[in-house]
Write a protein that holds these residues in place. Sequence first.
Motif, mmCIF file in Angstrom:
data_model
loop_
_atom_site.group_PDB
_atom_site.id
_atom_site.type_symbol
_atom_site.label_atom_id
_atom_site.label_comp_id
_atom_site.label_asym_id
_atom_site.label_seq_id
_atom_site.Cartn_x
_atom_site.Cartn_y
_atom_site.Cartn_z
ATOM 1 N N MET A 113 -23.381 -65.609 -35.719
ATOM 2 C CA MET A 113 -24.249 -66.388 -36.580
ATOM 3 C C MET A 113 -25.696 -65.936 -36.455
ATOM 4 O O MET A 113 -26.433 -65.969 -37.423
ATOM 5 N N THR A 114 -26.126 -65.520 -35.276
ATOM 6 C CA THR A 114 -27.514 -65.085 -35.106
ATOM 7 C C THR A 114 -27.768 -63.770 -35.832
ATOM 8 O O THR A 114 -28.877 -63.519 -36.279
ATOM 9 N N GLU A 115 -26.741 -62.940 -35.940
ATOM 10 C CA GLU A 115 -26.895 -61.667 -36.670
ATOM 11 C C GLU A 115 -27.177 -61.931 -38.148
ATOM 12 O O GLU A 115 -27.991 -61.252 -38.759
ATOM 13 N N CYS A 116 -26.525 -62.916 -38.708
ATOM 14 C CA CYS A 116 -26.749 -63.277 -40.115
ATOM 15 C C CYS A 116 -28.189 -63.771 -40.313
ATOM 16 O O CYS A 116 -28.835 -63.432 -41.293
ATOM 17 N N GLY A 117 -28.690 -64.522 -39.361
ATOM 18 C CA GLY A 117 -30.061 -65.013 -39.437
ATOM 19 C C GLY A 117 -31.072 -63.878 -39.385
ATOM 20 O O GLY A 117 -32.068 -63.873 -40.114
ATOM 21 N N LYS A 118 -30.831 -62.898 -38.523
ATOM 22 C CA LYS A 118 -31.728 -61.749 -38.418
ATOM 23 C C LYS A 118 -31.743 -60.952 -39.722
ATOM 24 O O LYS A 118 -32.801 -60.520 -40.188
ATOM 25 N N LEU B 146 -31.106 -62.099 -42.734
ATOM 26 C CA LEU B 146 -31.818 -62.884 -43.741
ATOM 27 C C LEU B 146 -33.330 -62.815 -43.548
ATOM 28 O O LEU B 146 -34.088 -62.745 -44.519
ATOM 29 N N ILE B 147 -33.792 -62.820 -42.295
ATOM 30 C CA ILE B 147 -35.224 -62.701 -42.024
ATOM 31 C C ILE B 147 -35.739 -61.346 -42.477
ATOM 32 O O ILE B 147 -36.796 -61.236 -43.108
ATOM 33 N N ILE B 148 -35.006 -60.281 -42.188
ATOM 34 C CA ILE B 148 -35.415 -58.934 -42.590
ATOM 35 C C ILE B 148 -35.452 -58.819 -44.107
ATOM 36 O O ILE B 148 -36.407 -58.282 -44.678
#
Length: 71
Positions: A1-6, A8-10
Amino acid sequence: MTECGKILIIIGLLLAILGCIFLFGNKIPFIGKLPGDIAVEKKNFSFYFPVTTCIINSIVLSLILWIFSKK
């Protein structure tokens, strides 16, 4: 889940940078008027194809994507 957040931020940062380029791009004098760009102007016709600008944009984007793929 944290990979998806990163990711989206990029993507959000890249979209913000792209938006700033669209807003302030016409104030940068050399963008789109480089040597090698093709411009033809006739009486009732004008054609512009930024060959050199496209090549430079491609190189910069390739370098950015290559750097992000290494991380």
